[in-house]
Write a protein that holds these residues in place. Structure first.
Motif, PDB file in Angstrom:
ATOM      1  N   SER A   1      -6.720   8.176 -14.349  1.00 49.19           N
ATOM      2  CA  SER A   1      -7.159   7.172 -13.368  1.00 49.19           C
ATOM      3  C   SER A   1      -5.963   6.442 -12.755  1.00 49.19           C
ATOM      4  CB  SER A   1      -8.101   6.161 -14.030  1.00 49.19           C
ATOM      5  OG  SER A   1      -9.286   6.798 -14.453  1.00 49.19           O
ATOM      6  N   ALA A   2      -4.944   6.154 -13.582  1.00 50.45           N
ATOM      7  CA  ALA A   2      -3.737   5.507 -13.061  1.00 50.45           C
ATOM      8  C   ALA A   2      -3.019   6.407 -12.064  1.00 50.45           C
ATOM      9  CB  ALA A   2      -2.804   5.146 -14.217  1.00 50.45           C
ATOM     10  N   CYS A   3      -3.048   7.706 -12.343  1.00 51.29           N
ATOM     11  CA  CYS A   3      -2.426   8.678 -11.437  1.00 51.29           C
ATOM     12  C   CYS A   3      -3.121   8.661 -10.076  1.00 51.29           C
ATOM     13  CB  CYS A   3      -2.493  10.071 -12.057  1.00 51.29           C
ATOM     14  SG  CYS A   3      -1.702  11.368 -11.096  1.00 51.29           S
ATOM     15  N   LEU A   4      -4.452   8.672 -10.086  1.00 52.83           N
ATOM     16  CA  LEU A   4      -5.210   8.641  -8.832  1.00 52.83           C
ATOM     17  C   LEU A   4      -5.021   7.308  -8.107  1.00 52.83           C
ATOM     18  CD1 LEU A   4      -8.577  10.382  -9.803  1.00 52.83           C
ATOM     19  CD2 LEU A   4      -6.481  11.393  -8.891  1.00 52.83           C
ATOM     20  N   THR A   5      -4.906   6.234  -8.871  1.00 48.84           N
ATOM     21  CA  THR A   5      -4.668   4.919  -8.263  1.00 48.84           C
ATOM     22  C   THR A   5      -3.308   4.875  -7.588  1.00 48.84           C
ATOM     23  OG1 THR A   5      -6.050   3.857  -9.947  1.00 48.84           O
ATOM     24  CG2 THR A   5      -4.535   2.439  -8.716  1.00 48.84           C
ATOM     25  N   GLN A   6      -2.280   5.382  -8.281  1.00 49.28           N
ATOM     26  CA  GLN A   6      -0.946   5.438  -7.683  1.00 49.28           C
ATOM     27  C   GLN A   6      -0.957   6.282  -6.416  1.00 49.28           C
ATOM     28  OE1 GLN A   6       2.137   7.956  -9.371  1.00 49.28           O
ATOM     29  NE2 GLN A   6       3.584   6.244  -9.371  1.00 49.28           N
ATOM     30  N   MET A   7      -1.607   7.443  -6.481  1.00 45.67           N
ATOM     31  CA  MET A   7      -1.731   8.311  -5.315  1.00 45.67           C
ATOM     32  C   MET A   7      -2.345   7.559  -4.146  1.00 45.67           C
ATOM     33  SD  MET A   7      -4.432  11.408  -4.793  1.00 45.67           S
ATOM     34  CE  MET A   7      -3.945  12.336  -6.238  1.00 45.67           C
ATOM     35  N   TYR A   8      -3.438   6.840  -4.427  1.00 48.52           N
ATOM     36  CA  TYR A   8      -4.151   6.129  -3.354  1.00 48.52           C
ATOM     37  C   TYR A   8      -3.278   5.046  -2.722  1.00 48.52           C
ATOM     38  CZ  TYR A   8      -7.624   3.361  -0.889  1.00 48.52           C
ATOM     39  OH  TYR A   8      -8.295   2.680   0.081  1.00 48.52           O
ATOM     40  N   PHE A   9      -2.648   4.225  -3.556  1.00 48.20           N
ATOM     41  CA  PHE A   9      -1.869   3.112  -3.023  1.00 48.20           C
ATOM     42  C   PHE A   9      -0.677   3.597  -2.205  1.00 48.20           C
ATOM     43  CE2 PHE A   9      -4.348   0.367  -5.709  1.00 48.20           C
ATOM     44  CZ  PHE A   9      -4.266  -0.870  -5.080  1.00 48.20           C
ATOM     45  N   ILE A  10       0.032   4.615  -2.686  1.00 47.85           N
ATOM     46  CA  ILE A  10       1.199   5.098  -1.958  1.00 47.85           C
ATOM     47  C   ILE A  10       0.792   5.644  -0.598  1.00 47.85           C
ATOM     48  CG2 ILE A  10       2.982   6.896  -1.891  1.00 47.85           C
ATOM     49  CD1 ILE A  10       3.361   6.486  -4.903  1.00 47.85           C
ATOM     50  N   HIS A  11      -0.214   6.533  -0.575  1.00 47.97           N
ATOM     51  CA  HIS A  11      -0.613   7.159   0.690  1.00 47.97           C
ATOM     52  C   HIS A  11      -1.311   6.166   1.612  1.00 47.97           C
ATOM     53  CE1 HIS A  11       0.563  11.278  -0.235  1.00 47.97           C
ATOM     54  NE2 HIS A  11       0.123  11.077  -1.463  1.00 47.97           N
ATOM     55  N   CYS A  12      -2.119   5.284   1.042  1.00 51.20           N
ATOM     56  CA  CYS A  12      -2.826   4.281   1.844  1.00 51.20           C
ATOM     57  C   CYS A  12      -1.845   3.356   2.574  1.00 51.20           C
ATOM     58  CB  CYS A  12      -3.756   3.472   0.944  1.00 51.20           C
ATOM     59  SG  CYS A  12      -4.583   2.103   1.765  1.00 51.20           S
ATOM     60  N   PHE A  13      -0.847   2.853   1.853  1.00 47.54           N
ATOM     61  CA  PHE A  13       0.081   1.915   2.478  1.00 47.54           C
ATOM     62  C   PHE A  13       1.101   2.621   3.370  1.00 47.54           C
ATOM     63  CE2 PHE A  13      -1.895  -0.962  -0.428  1.00 47.54           C
ATOM     64  CZ  PHE A  13      -1.799  -2.199   0.211  1.00 47.54           C
ATOM     65  N   LEU A  14       1.313   3.916   3.171  1.00 48.06           N
ATOM     66  CA  LEU A  14       2.109   4.672   4.137  1.00 48.06           C
ATOM     67  C   LEU A  14       1.397   4.720   5.486  1.00 48.06           C
ATOM     68  CD1 LEU A  14       3.523   7.742   2.161  1.00 48.06           C
ATOM     69  CD2 LEU A  14       4.854   5.975   3.322  1.00 48.06           C
ATOM     70  N   VAL A  15       0.083   4.942   5.453  1.00 51.93           N
ATOM     71  CA  VAL A  15      -0.702   4.934   6.689  1.00 51.93           C
ATOM     72  C   VAL A  15      -0.676   3.542   7.323  1.00 51.93           C
ATOM     73  CG1 VAL A  15      -3.018   5.245   7.662  1.00 51.93           C
ATOM     74  CG2 VAL A  15      -2.157   6.847   5.949  1.00 51.93           C
ATOM     75  N   MET A  16      -0.787   2.505   6.490  1.00 52.39           N
ATOM     76  CA  MET A  16      -0.713   1.135   7.012  1.00 52.39           C
ATOM     77  C   MET A  16       0.649   0.863   7.650  1.00 52.39           C
ATOM     78  SD  MET A  16      -2.614  -1.289   4.230  1.00 52.39           S
ATOM     79  CE  MET A  16      -4.097  -0.753   3.392  1.00 52.39           C
ATOM     80  N   ASP A  17       1.722   1.312   7.005  1.00 49.49           N
ATOM     81  CA  ASP A  17       3.065   1.153   7.547  1.00 49.49           C
ATOM     82  C   ASP A  17       3.142   1.700   8.968  1.00 49.49           C
ATOM     83  OD1 ASP A  17       4.747  -0.235   5.834  1.00 49.49           O
ATOM     84  OD2 ASP A  17       6.172   1.410   5.635  1.00 49.49           O
ATOM     85  N   SER A  18       2.614   2.900   9.141  1.00 47.97           N
ATOM     86  CA  SER A  18       2.646   3.545  10.444  1.00 47.97           C
ATOM     87  C   SER A  18       1.824   2.753  11.460  1.00 47.97           C
ATOM     88  CB  SER A  18       2.122   4.979  10.325  1.00 47.97           C
ATOM     89  OG  SER A  18       2.277   5.681  11.525  1.00 47.97           O
ATOM     90  N   GLY A  19       0.659   2.273  11.033  1.00 53.88           N
ATOM     91  CA  GLY A  19      -0.177   1.468  11.925  1.00 53.88           C
ATOM     92  C   GLY A  19       0.494   0.169  12.334  1.00 53.88           C
ATOM     93  N   ILE A  20       1.206  -0.455  11.410  1.00 57.46           N
ATOM     94  CA  ILE A  20       1.919  -1.699  11.722  1.00 57.46           C
ATOM     95  C   ILE A  20       3.028  -1.439  12.744  1.00 57.46           C
ATOM     96  CG2 ILE A  20       3.381  -3.534  10.772  1.00 57.46           C
ATOM     97  CD1 ILE A  20       1.788  -3.078   8.094  1.00 57.46           C
ATOM     98  N   LEU A  21       3.703  -0.293  12.638  1.00 60.91           N
ATOM     99  CA  LEU A  21       4.738   0.049  13.619  1.00 60.91           C
ATOM    100  C   LEU A  21       4.139   0.227  15.012  1.00 60.91           C
ATOM    101  CD1 LEU A  21       6.984   2.526  11.585  1.00 60.91           C
ATOM    102  CD2 LEU A  21       7.423   0.126  12.104  1.00 60.91           C
ATOM    103  N   VAL A  22       2.928   0.777  15.088  1.00 59.89           N
ATOM    104  CA  VAL A  22       2.237   0.883  16.380  1.00 59.89           C
ATOM    105  C   VAL A  22       1.925  -0.511  16.913  1.00 59.89           C
ATOM    106  CG1 VAL A  22       0.166   1.708  17.564  1.00 59.89           C
ATOM    107  CG2 VAL A  22       1.252   3.134  15.832  1.00 59.89           C
ATOM    108  N   ALA A  23       1.441  -1.403  16.047  1.00 56.51           N
ATOM    109  CA  ALA A  23       1.136  -2.777  16.450  1.00 56.51           C
ATOM    110  C   ALA A  23       2.392  -3.493  16.951  1.00 56.51           C
ATOM    111  CB  ALA A  23       0.516  -3.539  15.280  1.00 56.51           C
ATOM    112  N   MET A  24       3.527  -3.251  16.286  1.00 55.81           N
ATOM    113  CA  MET A  24       4.777  -3.885  16.702  1.00 55.81           C
ATOM    114  C   MET A  24       5.256  -3.320  18.041  1.00 55.81           C
ATOM    115  SD  MET A  24       6.618  -4.060  12.975  1.00 55.81           S
ATOM    116  CE  MET A  24       7.868  -5.288  13.253  1.00 55.81           C
ATOM    117  N   ALA A  25       5.001  -2.027  18.274  1.00 63.63           N
ATOM    118  CA  ALA A  25       5.338  -1.443  19.577  1.00 63.63           C
ATOM    119  C   ALA A  25       4.477  -2.065  20.673  1.00 63.63           C
ATOM    120  CB  ALA A  25       5.145   0.073  19.538  1.00 63.63           C
TER     121      ALA A  25
END
Length: 315
Positions: free
Chosen positions: A98-122
């Motif tokens: 479960s910790a493995c799946l949680t780590q997977m989710y948080f890393i990939h989820c916030f990578l997508v958020m990072d990209s979205g924030i860069l679009v917002a900043m543009a």
């Protein structure tokens, strides 16, 4: 450890993270730069948030987006590095399923958020340069909050199928992951089932996020550059370009390592496994470290506030 490698488990209790196979003897030395980058990322991003919070003149859309980026970077680096260092320093290879799946989710989820924030900043830079008279009426606090909420929901919803799909596959071959963290494809490849759904979905998400976000950023900056080159004097052009220079640097730092890592996975079949794993960690961690440095150096208001704080503490 061998008993858990090939047990007939449809839902294993733990996975084994090997770290960087082939470089086990160098784990201690490899940990030094990664630990340093993590320390810089944590210190830098907390400093950015503290400066924005304590200086009322920085309470604007651009700096709100910058704080969102700092929070996202902190989550990514903290989801990745502590477990990696425990592998390198203490040979703590096991990770709960479960910790493995949680780590997977948080890393990939916030990578997508990072990209979205860069679009917002543009978008923020586009409005500030191409339509400055309406900047305060377009990017109001409620609008910034709505954009931030949309970025968060997009990241959460797009990545939500990752752990749910990974949980349903039977893992009856091995529980050993030759990686430093629970990367999505590295985990589902262990399943003794047809994982094309997971594979195609992750490829679709990568295309949607990377492709569309880069497209929107490119369109924004084409319009920004057109507006800059239409200014009458060279000084005005340089000054205006300087206001979005830091964001351009952050975009390059964020997308170039990710693009290089993606191309290497697709076409670098002859590249050693340890190099693939090192690049997968570098493209996650280096941007989280460089983002606050770039904004701290290139943004005058943040730089001046930081110098004030350092001078005051020095006295």
């Amino acid at each position: 450890m061998s008993d858990s490698n090939t047990t007939d488990l449809t839902n294993p209790s733990t996975f084994i993270l090997l770290g960087i196979p082939g470089l086990e003897t160098a784990h201690i030395w490899i940990s030094i730069p990664f630990c340093t980058m993590y320390a810089i990322a944590v210190l830098g991003n907390f400093t950015i948030m503290f400066i924005v919070k304590t200086k009322p003149s920085l309470h604007g859309p651009m700096y709100y987006f910058l704080c969102m980026l700092a929070i996202s970077d902190l989550v990514i680096s903290t989801s990745l590095v502590p477990k990696m260092l425990s592998i390198f320093w203490f040979n703590s290879w096991e990770i709960d399923f479960s910790a493995c799946l949680t780590q997977m989710y948080f890393i990939h989820c916030f990578l997508v958020m990072d990209s979205g924030i860069l679009v917002a900043m543009a978008l923020d830079r586009y409005v500030a340069i191409c339509d400055p008279l309406r900047y305060s009426t377009i990017l109001t606090k409620p609008m910034v909050a709505m954009i931030g909420l949309a970025v968060v929901l997009r990241g959460c919803m797009l990545i939500l199928p990752y752990p749910f799909l990974a949980r349903q596959w039977p893992y009856c071959r091995t529980t050993i992951i030759p990686h430093t963290y629970c990367e999505h494809i590295a985990v589902v490849k262990l399943a003794c089932a047809d994982i094309r759904i997971s594979s195609y979905y992750s490829l679709s998400v990568a295309f949607l996020v990377m492709g569309l976000d880069v497209f929107f950023i490119a369109v924004s900056y084409i319009q920004i550059l057109r507006a800059i080159f239409s200014l009458p004097t060279k000084d005005a052009r340089l000054k205006t370009f300087g206001t979005c220079g830091s964001h351009l640097c952050v975009i390059l730092v964020s997308y170039i390592p990710a693009l290089f890592s993606s191309l290497m996975h697709r076409f670098g079949h002859n590249v050693a496994l340890h190099f693939h794993i090192l690049m997968a960690n570098v493209y996650l961690l280096v941007p989280t470290m460089l983002h606050p440095i770039i904004y701290g150096v290139r943004t005058k208001q943040i730089r001046n506030r930081l110098l004030q704080l350092l001078t005051y503490k020095g006295m």
